[in-house]
Structures are given as C-alpha cells and as structure tokens.
Write an enzyme that holds these catalytic residues in place. Structure first.
Site, PDB file in Angstrom:
ATOM      1  N   LEU A 146       0.846  -1.207   0.000  1.00  0.00           N
ATOM      2  CA  LEU A 146       0.000   0.000   0.000  1.00  0.00           C
ATOM      3  C   LEU A 146       0.878   1.252   0.000  1.00  0.00           C
ATOM      4  CD1 LEU A 146      -2.588  -1.020   2.748  1.00  0.00           C
ATOM      5  CD2 LEU A 146      -2.928  -1.033   0.266  1.00  0.00           C
ATOM      6  N   LYS A 150      15.275  -6.173   4.999  1.00  0.00           N
ATOM      7  CA  LYS A 150      15.512  -5.134   6.006  1.00  0.00           C
ATOM      8  C   LYS A 150      16.862  -5.250   6.723  1.00  0.00           C
ATOM      9  CE  LYS A 150      10.757  -3.845   7.087  1.00  0.00           C
ATOM     10  NZ  LYS A 150       9.764  -3.655   8.135  1.00  0.00           N
ATOM     11  N   ASP A 199       9.813   2.311  11.312  1.00  0.00           N
ATOM     12  CA  ASP A 199       8.717   1.457  11.814  1.00  0.00           C
ATOM     13  C   ASP A 199       8.423   1.783  13.278  1.00  0.00           C
ATOM     14  OD1 ASP A 199       8.165  -0.002   9.528  1.00  0.00           O
ATOM     15  OD2 ASP A 199       9.617  -1.569   9.987  1.00  0.00           O
ATOM     16  N   GLY A 256      10.449 -11.442  15.805  1.00  0.00           N
ATOM     17  CA  GLY A 256      11.024 -11.206  14.478  1.00  0.00           C
ATOM     18  C   GLY A 256      11.376  -9.734  14.305  1.00  0.00           C
ATOM     19  N   ARG A 259       7.254 -18.154  19.781  1.00  0.00           N
ATOM     20  CA  ARG A 259       7.215 -19.601  19.536  1.00  0.00           C
ATOM     21  C   ARG A 259       8.610 -20.196  19.740  1.00  0.00           C
ATOM     22  NH1 ARG A 259       5.715 -21.441  13.508  1.00  0.00           N
ATOM     23  NH2 ARG A 259       7.576 -20.186  13.128  1.00  0.00           N
ATOM     24  N   THR A 260       9.624 -19.565  19.165  1.00  0.00           N
ATOM     25  CA  THR A 260      11.006 -20.031  19.336  1.00  0.00           C
ATOM     26  C   THR A 260      11.632 -19.240  20.479  1.00  0.00           C
ATOM     27  OG1 THR A 260      11.055 -20.349  16.940  1.00  0.00           O
ATOM     28  CG2 THR A 260      13.181 -20.445  18.087  1.00  0.00           C
ATOM     29  N   LYS A 276      14.896 -17.014  20.214  1.00  0.00           N
ATOM     30  CA  LYS A 276      14.818 -15.690  19.565  1.00  0.00           C
ATOM     31  C   LYS A 276      14.294 -14.640  20.537  1.00  0.00           C
ATOM     32  CE  LYS A 276      13.383 -15.279  15.219  1.00  0.00           C
ATOM     33  NZ  LYS A 276      12.554 -15.652  14.040  1.00  0.00           N
ATOM     34  N   TYR A 309      -2.243  -5.280   9.199  1.00  0.00           N
ATOM     35  CA  TYR A 309      -3.319  -4.376   8.746  1.00  0.00           C
ATOM     36  C   TYR A 309      -4.208  -5.016   7.677  1.00  0.00           C
ATOM     37  CZ  TYR A 309       0.601  -3.391   5.647  1.00  0.00           C
ATOM     38  OH  TYR A 309       1.681  -3.530   4.822  1.00  0.00           O
TER      39      TYR A 309
HETATM   40  P1  NAP Z   1       9.471 -12.041  10.758  1.00  0.00           P
HETATM   41  O1  NAP Z   1      10.735 -11.321  11.051  1.00  0.00           O
HETATM   42  O2  NAP Z   1       9.469 -13.118   9.740  1.00  0.00           O
HETATM   43  O3  NAP Z   1       8.940 -12.640  12.178  1.00  0.00           O
HETATM   44  C1  NAP Z   1       7.819 -13.481  12.210  1.00  0.00           C
HETATM   45  C2  NAP Z   1       7.393 -13.730  13.655  1.00  0.00           C
HETATM   46  O4  NAP Z   1       6.167 -14.474  13.603  1.00  0.00           O
HETATM   47  C3  NAP Z   1       8.385 -14.572  14.480  1.00  0.00           C
HETATM   48  O5  NAP Z   1       8.329 -14.178  15.826  1.00  0.00           O
HETATM   49  C4  NAP Z   1       7.805 -15.990  14.313  1.00  0.00           C
HETATM   50  O6  NAP Z   1       8.138 -16.870  15.365  1.00  0.00           O
HETATM   51  C5  NAP Z   1       6.324 -15.686  14.381  1.00  0.00           C
HETATM   52  N1  NAP Z   1       5.535 -16.747  13.770  1.00  0.00           N
HETATM   53  C6  NAP Z   1       5.440 -17.079  12.466  1.00  0.00           C
HETATM   54  N2  NAP Z   1       4.591 -18.114  12.299  1.00  0.00           N
HETATM   55  C7  NAP Z   1       4.135 -18.453  13.546  1.00  0.00           C
HETATM   56  C8  NAP Z   1       3.213 -19.418  14.017  1.00  0.00           C
HETATM   57  N3  NAP Z   1       2.589 -20.254  13.191  1.00  0.00           N
HETATM   58  N4  NAP Z   1       2.960 -19.444  15.350  1.00  0.00           N
HETATM   59  C9  NAP Z   1       3.567 -18.595  16.208  1.00  0.00           C
HETATM   60  N5  NAP Z   1       4.450 -17.651  15.802  1.00  0.00           N
HETATM   61  C10 NAP Z   1       4.731 -17.579  14.486  1.00  0.00           C
HETATM   62  O7  NAP Z   1       8.320 -11.025  10.289  1.00  0.00           O
HETATM   63  P2  NAP Z   1       8.203  -9.469  10.677  1.00  0.00           P
HETATM   64  O8  NAP Z   1       8.953  -8.654   9.693  1.00  0.00           O
HETATM   65  O9  NAP Z   1       8.504  -9.330  12.119  1.00  0.00           O
HETATM   66  O10 NAP Z   1       6.644  -9.187  10.402  1.00  0.00           O
HETATM   67  C11 NAP Z   1       5.655  -9.695  11.262  1.00  0.00           C
HETATM   68  C12 NAP Z   1       4.313  -9.054  10.972  1.00  0.00           C
HETATM   69  O11 NAP Z   1       4.355  -7.660  11.247  1.00  0.00           O
HETATM   70  C13 NAP Z   1       3.866  -9.177   9.512  1.00  0.00           C
HETATM   71  O12 NAP Z   1       2.512  -9.540   9.502  1.00  0.00           O
HETATM   72  C14 NAP Z   1       4.043  -7.783   8.960  1.00  0.00           C
HETATM   73  O13 NAP Z   1       3.115  -7.479   7.939  1.00  0.00           O
HETATM   74  C15 NAP Z   1       3.769  -6.932  10.204  1.00  0.00           C
HETATM   75  N6  NAP Z   1       4.405  -5.605  10.096  1.00  0.00           N
HETATM   76  C16 NAP Z   1       3.596  -4.517  10.071  1.00  0.00           C
HETATM   77  C17 NAP Z   1       4.148  -3.254   9.962  1.00  0.00           C
HETATM   78  C18 NAP Z   1       3.248  -2.057   9.913  1.00  0.00           C
HETATM   79  O14 NAP Z   1       3.700  -0.996   9.463  1.00  0.00           O
HETATM   80  N7  NAP Z   1       2.022  -2.165  10.378  1.00  0.00           N
HETATM   81  C19 NAP Z   1       5.536  -3.092   9.905  1.00  0.00           C
HETATM   82  C20 NAP Z   1       6.350  -4.239   9.955  1.00  0.00           C
HETATM   83  C21 NAP Z   1       5.764  -5.501  10.041  1.00  0.00           C
HETATM   84  P3  NAP Z   1       9.457 -17.797  15.295  1.00  0.00           P
HETATM   85  O15 NAP Z   1      10.600 -16.921  15.740  1.00  0.00           O
HETATM   86  O16 NAP Z   1       9.179 -18.892  16.221  1.00  0.00           O
HETATM   87  O17 NAP Z   1       9.607 -18.240  13.859  1.00  0.00           O
END
Ligand code: NAP
Length: 290
Positions: free
Chosen positions: A25, A75, A111, A137, A160-161, A164, A231
């Site tokens: 977006l 990133k 962010d 993450g 979950r992990t 981390k 979102y």
């Molecule tokens: P990321 O670095 O890949 O981290 C993913 C996280 O989700 C990790 O903590 C992972 O846990 C956990 N996870 C994934 N699958 C899971 C499951 N089935 N059960 C439990 N935990 C699970 O991703 P990210 O960059 O942090 O982004 C995460 C979210 O934030 C996304 O949806 C993204 O769109 C959103 N976001 C929004 C904004 C905004 O401006 N609103 C900005 C940034 C990100 P593990 O460590 O155990 O794998």
C-alpha cells in the site's frame, strides 16, 4: 492539471524494494503525501529478489533514486550496502528507509516511530505500563526498542522459538535499563496481567485470517489494550477476540501510514503539517476501509 506537470524532467523518483511486493500500500500512501505537499515526485514498487539486492542498491544509487523503503526480506540484508545507519535502526539491526547521500545510502528505521505516533494518536501511553510482546522477528525488534525507550514498567517477550525471544530481550537490555523477560509463547501463564499486548507475528494475516497466535480465549481477560501490527485484514482474529473481551484495540494501519510519513520527512528534510497529515490519514483509511 496538464500532463506536462505530472511527470517531467525534474520529477524525483522514490520507491519500495521487497520480494514479493504486489500487496504493498506504500505507493498509495507516498504518492498521496507527495500530492499533499505539492512535491514533484513519484513513488514506485520495485520487486527485488534476494540475489539481486546488491546490484539493485548500486543501480538505484546511480539512477539518483533519492529515497527507498525496504521491506521483507531485505531489512537486515541491505545494511552492508549502506554508507551508515542512523537512530533506532542501530538498536533494531534493521532498516526500512534509505536516503541518498553523496557517500551512499543512509539507513533509518521508521517502523518504530510510526508505531509510536500511531499509539499517541490513539491516546495509548507506554510509561509505567506492563507490556507483552508476542513475537521476536523484525517487527518485534522495532516494537521492543521503541517501547523500551518510553519507560515502561516491564516488558515480556513471548515467542514460539524461545531462543529468539531470549536474544531480543538481551539486546533490549543492552540499550535500556528496564526489566525485560523472555518466555515461550505456550507458557503465557493465566496469572500474568498486562496493560498492553502487541501482536507482532505474521499469524492471522490474509489469506490465513482464521489463525491467531493465541489459542486460549481466557487470555483476552488478562490484557486491557491489544495492538496488532497486521493491517490486512483490518481486524485479525486476535483483535476480534480482544474486542469481544472488552479490550481497546488498534490495528497496524496507523503504524504503516506514519512510518511512511516519517520516511517522507527524512527524504525531504521537512515536517508535514500535522493537521493536513491527519486529514490524509483519515481519507486513505476510509477509502481503503481500514
Ligand atoms: P518475521 O521477522 O518473519 O517474524 C515473524 C514472527 O512471527 C516470528 O516471531 C515468528 O516466530 C512468528 N511466527 C510465524 N509463524 C508463527 C506461528 N505459526 N505461530 C507462532 N508464531 C509464528 O516477520 P516481521 O517482519 O517481524 O513481520 C511480522 C508481521 O508484522 C507481519 O505480519 C508484517 O506485515 C507486520 N508488520 C507490520 C508493519 C506495519 O507498518 N504495520 C511493519 C512491519 C511488520 P518464530 O521466531 O518462532 O519463527
């Protein structure tokens, strides 16, 4: 407006690199801010594969692209190709905004600031509050560092992990002198109470809208305010359950909008008038139905 004035020889180019990118977006938000500020600019999405990242950065720099946003999965990996990293980005270890400079791109992370502005706009304060962060993450790193900077009572990171979560808690402690604990997601205890809970995982995002990282519905009686960084959908299952349990809720659209606004301000070394920005936020939010 005549076509001669839409894009011409003086138009500045900005964009977003990510992989995949079609869901973004950001072009809508940035081009709307550009219009608001009467800036002769255009903001485009660029799909860049992990293998092509270095060449893409070098090419964008030579093409004089004045600013780039960076999203998943680049990133952290983009940092070696930058001249330096500023502000929160140093603590988070990830950037989402690059600004052209004569020595190379400078990296920032907006962010964290975007989330903070969104909280303030919704009268949610962090000071002296007990905070639960679900996830560890990239988004959790930005959230944790920002929250730690706002003097909370305590932060608990549940992932979950577990390793981390432990690493993130340790990193937060390097920068901020506040109580930070890490736990595994499945050990959130029924006797734990939090003023605010940030859901920062990707669980529940479109198209998997029927999923939530929290399986136990009683949990929502242990928190007062629920913030989900997702979102799409505008109300995740996590937020729906929180709302039904009587919590105040907030989705990630405000964070997205305000991180974009901060990136624009960094690129253009300007401040967007607050009232006009809020008006634009409401307009885009309504039109996109967030
Ligand atoms: P990321 O670095 O890949 O981290 C993913 C996280 O989700 C990790 O903590 C992972 O846990 C956990 N996870 C994934 N699958 C899971 C499951 N089935 N059960 C439990 N935990 C699970 O991703 P990210 O960059 O942090 O982004 C995460 C979210 O934030 C996304 O949806 C993204 O769109 C959103 N976001 C929004 C904004 C905004 O401006 N609103 C900005 C940034 C990100 P593990 O460590 O155990 O794998």
């Amino acid at each position: 407006m005549s076509i001669i004035n839409i894009v011409n020889g003086k138009t500045k180019v900005y964009g977003l690199i990510g992989y995949p990118i079609s869901h973004t977006l950001s072009p809508i938000i940035h081009n709307s801010i550009g219009n608001l500020m009467k800036n002769n600019m255009v903001y485009l999405p660029f799909e860049v594969s992990p293998e092509g990242l270095k060449k893409a950065i070098q090419g964008a720099y030579e093409l004089n692209i004045k600013g780039l946003n960076v999203t998943v999965p680049h990133k952290q990996k983009v940092i070696p190709f930058l001249s330096k990293v500023e502000g929160y980005a140093k603590q988070i270890g990830a950037v989402n905004t690059l600004k052209w400079s004569k020595d190379g791109y400078i990296g920032y992370n907006t962010d964290a600031e975007g989330l903070l502005i969104s909280l303030k706009e919704n009268n949610i304060s962090i000071k002296d509050k007990s905070i639960l962060i679900i996830g560890a993450g990239g988004a959790a790193r930005a959230t944790s560092m920002m929250i730690a900077s706002q003097s909370p009572k305590e932060i608990v990171i549940a992932n979950r992990t577990l390793e981390k979560a432990e690493k993130l808690a340790k990193d937060v402690s390097l920068f901020y002198n506040i109580p930070v604990k890490s736990i595994s997601l499945d050990t959130i205890d029924k006797n734990m109470y939090f003023d605010l809970c940030f859901q920062t995982t990707s669980v529940g995002m479109t198209p998997k809208e029927d999923e939530s990282p929290i399986k136990n519905d009683d949990f929502f009686n242990q928190i007062k305010i629920a913030v989900d960084l997702i979102y799409t959908p505008s109300e995740t299952l996590f937020l729906k359950k929180a709302r039904k349990a009587g919590c105040k809720t907030l989705n990630g659209f405000g964070m997205l909008f305000y991180q974009a606004a901060r990136a624009y301000e960094i690129w253009n070394e300007t401040v967007i008038p607050k009232e006009a920005l809020e008006q634009l936020f409401r307009k885009i939010k309504n039109e996109l139905e967030f």
